[in-house]
Design an enzyme around this catalytic site. Structure first.
Site, PDB file in Angstrom:
ATOM      1  N   GLY A  16       0.793  -1.228   0.000  1.00  0.00           N
ATOM      2  CA  GLY A  16       0.000   0.000   0.000  1.00  0.00           C
ATOM      3  C   GLY A  16       0.823   1.275   0.000  1.00  0.00           C
ATOM      4  O   GLY A  16       0.276   2.360  -0.190  1.00  0.00           O
TER       5      GLY A  16
ATOM      6  N   CYS B 167     -27.329 -10.231 -15.575  1.00  0.00           N
ATOM      7  CA  CYS B 167     -26.850  -9.932 -16.927  1.00  0.00           C
ATOM      8  C   CYS B 167     -27.898 -10.390 -17.941  1.00  0.00           C
ATOM      9  O   CYS B 167     -28.390 -11.517 -17.877  1.00  0.00           O
ATOM     10  CB  CYS B 167     -25.518 -10.626 -17.182  1.00  0.00           C
ATOM     11  SG  CYS B 167     -24.946 -10.470 -18.889  1.00  0.00           S
TER      12      CYS B 167
HETATM   13 ZN   LIG Z   1     -23.004 -11.631 -18.655  1.00  0.00          ZN
END
Ligand SMILES: [Zn+2]
Ligand SMILES: Nc1ncnc2c1ncn2[C@@H]1O[C@H](COP(=O)(O)OP(=O)(O)OP(=O)(O)O)[C@@H](O)[C@H]1O
Ligand SMILES: [Mg+2]
Lengths: 293, 256
Positions: free
Chosen positions: A29, A237
């Site tokens: 980091g 999706c």
């Molecule tokens: Zn997808």
């Protein structure tokens, strides 16, 4: 090809960058300064990531380049071509097959492995910049672990928007020590920052490299009464029906028709290849991604 | 009673020029010390040396810390000194914009010190911010406004709130009423006096306005050319000045 050294940069420069990478890995980091080189592309195109990739690549590597999750944007294509030309390495669009993945704005959906390296293109590496423009002061804040200001930023978010509205470049604390900007990935990706692969971050214009070694603890900053949430659009999706992937909203026509599709094009394609079908999907893979609209 | 602060032989040079020199005094808990003197007499230099904002060329500033007792803050580690600066010490600048974050809301400005010491509950931080706005007489509905939308007097009151929210034990103030209209000054002075009494604050206040020290300071230190020329109880010094310079200072003010 012979006009270039392997992967464009000369060996001395690559050694210098590798030293910065190793230092970054040793201090997770922490932003390591490095002498950024001119690259044959504009800064906004990820010269920091390209230099880190160039220093990490070996002739046996297989490279994947994504931009907002997609392999086929202009930016991704040109970086991939750049390394095909200057390093002659194999390239792929399959996350699974890549040994080095250079990315802008996303972490692939598929869990990465110990034998993979994820290289981020970073525009602004300093998470404290927003409230403290003085570099001398931010450096001191890091060295003394004075991170109250990060919470001031989150406080401002909540007071203005009723919730933490920061949805990209959401600040994290690495291994309980350094506060880090994970680059402009959506906060949905933050939990994935704890992974098996090595993560390297390169900022060209700002001349900083930082790193997160495998299995490092990465915690997203928040308040007790406003806990961190890895949010995404509340849809599946439309092509592959994935309910667990980060989605892009795509406008389909002038009538306002739209669809949600995985921003990770390879993830979407492999799911469809495996027979998953979404609301608007067909089994034959379509051209996807925001560019497809 | 132990002094909260022991200042011993503080000295600051700017090249060959004296910023301040040979300054020593004790400050006891709950006491307010005023530092007066004409422009260029070294008041700000001294205050900034005491608060650790300027490096000194000699001397000690011993503060009675909560956990370790008396410690010389000039030799303590930087992290420790900065921590002190966010917790038990506070510094009110003459110009509010030097002490505020102008791009952050009033609530965020007040909440910063709370978050700096680990405050992680938004609701509690906001409640404290609103409470402190009220205490410095700023309307609660201004909590999300930026300081740039505030008047000079409001900005100064916000700066004070931002500093006092963590309940500091020692407050440094450099001309806290300077640059404000007379009527605004009076209100701010009243407010400061109330807070000092209510919280039992210890404070060191630099000013060239004798009315300010008359109202706020228990004791007075008069500076000239970087030296302390007279010290004593405020009323005593103002009503019966011993040093010729103090007499001049007091009479010139009385004539105004
Ligand atoms: Zn997808
Ligand atoms: N950064 C500096 N470099 C050189 N000399 C300085 C510096 N700051 C202050 N001095 C000088 O040190 C002396 C004391 O200055 P200082 O600012 O402490 O006075 P002051 O009593 O606060 O005055 P004022 O009432 O005008 O604020 C002056 O002679 C001043 O010119
Ligand atoms: Mg001054």
């Amino acid at each position: 090809m012979s006009e270039y050294n392997f992967a464009y940069l000369d060996e001395q420069t690559k050694r210098m960058i590798r030293r910065a990478i190793l230092k970054g890995l040793a201090i997770p980091g922490y932003q390591v300064p490095f002498a950024s080189r001119e690259m044959p592309m504009p800064y906004g195109w990820g010269t920091g990531g390209v230099q880190v990739s160039a220093a990490a690549l070996t002739p046996d590597d297989t490279l994947k380049v994504i931009d907002q999750g997609a392999d086929d944007t202009t930016n991704a294509v040109s970086i991939r071509k750049f390394f095909e030309r200057t390093a002659g390495v194999a390239t792929t669009e399959e996350t699974e097959r890549a040994s080095i993945i250079q990315t802008r704005h996303r972490i692939p959906e598929a869990a990465l492995r110990e034998d993979q390296i994820l290289v981020y293109q970073v525009p602004i590496p300093e998470p404290l910049r927003f409230l403290e423009p003085r570099e001398t002061e931010t450096r001191k804040m890091h060295s003394l672990e004075e991170y109250g200001l990060m919470h001031v930023k989150l406080y401002e978010d909540i007071s203005q928007h009723g919730q933490i509205a920061t949805s990209y470049a959401y600040p994290v604390k690495v291994e309980g020590r350094y506060v880090m900007d994970p680059s402009p990935i959506p906060k949905f990706d933050n939990p994935k920052l704890e992974m098996a692969a090595i993560q390297l971050f390169g900022a060209g214009r700002e001349q900083r490299i930082y790193a997160v070694p495998p299995y490092t603890k990465v915690v997203s900053l928040d308040f007790e009464d406003y806990p961190f949430e890895a949010t995404k659009a509340d849809h599946a999706c439309d092509l592959c029906a994935a309910a667990d992937s980060y989605l892009d909203e795509v406008i389909m026509d002038d009538a306002g028709g739209r669809m949600f599709v995985c921003s990770d094009t390879d993830y979407c394609r492999s799911r469809r290849a495996a027979g998953h079908v979404g609301r608007l999907g067909s089994e034959a893979p379509l051209s996807t991604g925001p560019e497809a609209a | 009673m132990h002094p909260l602060l022991q200042v011993n032989n503080i000295r600051k040079m700017y090249g060959h020029r004296i910023g301040c020199t040979d300054v020593s005094f004790d400050l006891f808990p709950g006491e307010v010390m005023g530092i007066v003197g004409e422009s260029g007499s070294g008041k700000s230099t001294l205050l900034n040396c005491l608060a650790g904002h300027l490096e000194t060329d000699g001397g000690e500033v011993i503060f009675d810390t909560r956990d370790r007792g008396p410690v010389d803050t000039l030799t303590m580690s930087e992290p420790e000194r900065r921590m002190l600066g966010r917790t038990d010490w506070a510094f009110v600048h003459q110009h509010a914009r030097d002490g505020l974050r102008m791009s952050v809301s009033a609530g965020g400005n007040i909440g910063e010190r709370l978050m700096a010491v680990g405050g992680r509950h938004y609701g509690n931080i906001r409640a404290s911010a609103i409470d402190w706005l009220d205490r410095v007489e700023i309307e609660e509905n201004r909590v999300d406004d930026r300081p740039s939308a505030f008047s000079g007097g409001m900005q100064q009151r916000l700066q004070i709130a931002r500093n006092l929210v963590t309940g500091p034990r020692l407050v440094f103030m450099d001309e806290p009423t300077g640059g404000l209209d007379v009527s605004v000054q009076a209100r701010l002075l009243d407010l400061l006096r109330g807070l000092v009494r209510e919280m039992g604050l210890s404070a060191i206040i630099v000013t060239h306005d004798l009315a300010v020290v008359r109202l706020l300071a228990d004791r007075l230190m008069v500076m000239k050319s970087g030296h302390v020329v007279e010290t004593g109880l405020t009323d005593q010094v103002l009503d019966d000045p011993q040093h010729a310079y103090t007499q001049l200072l007091v009479s010139s003010v009385l004539q105004v």
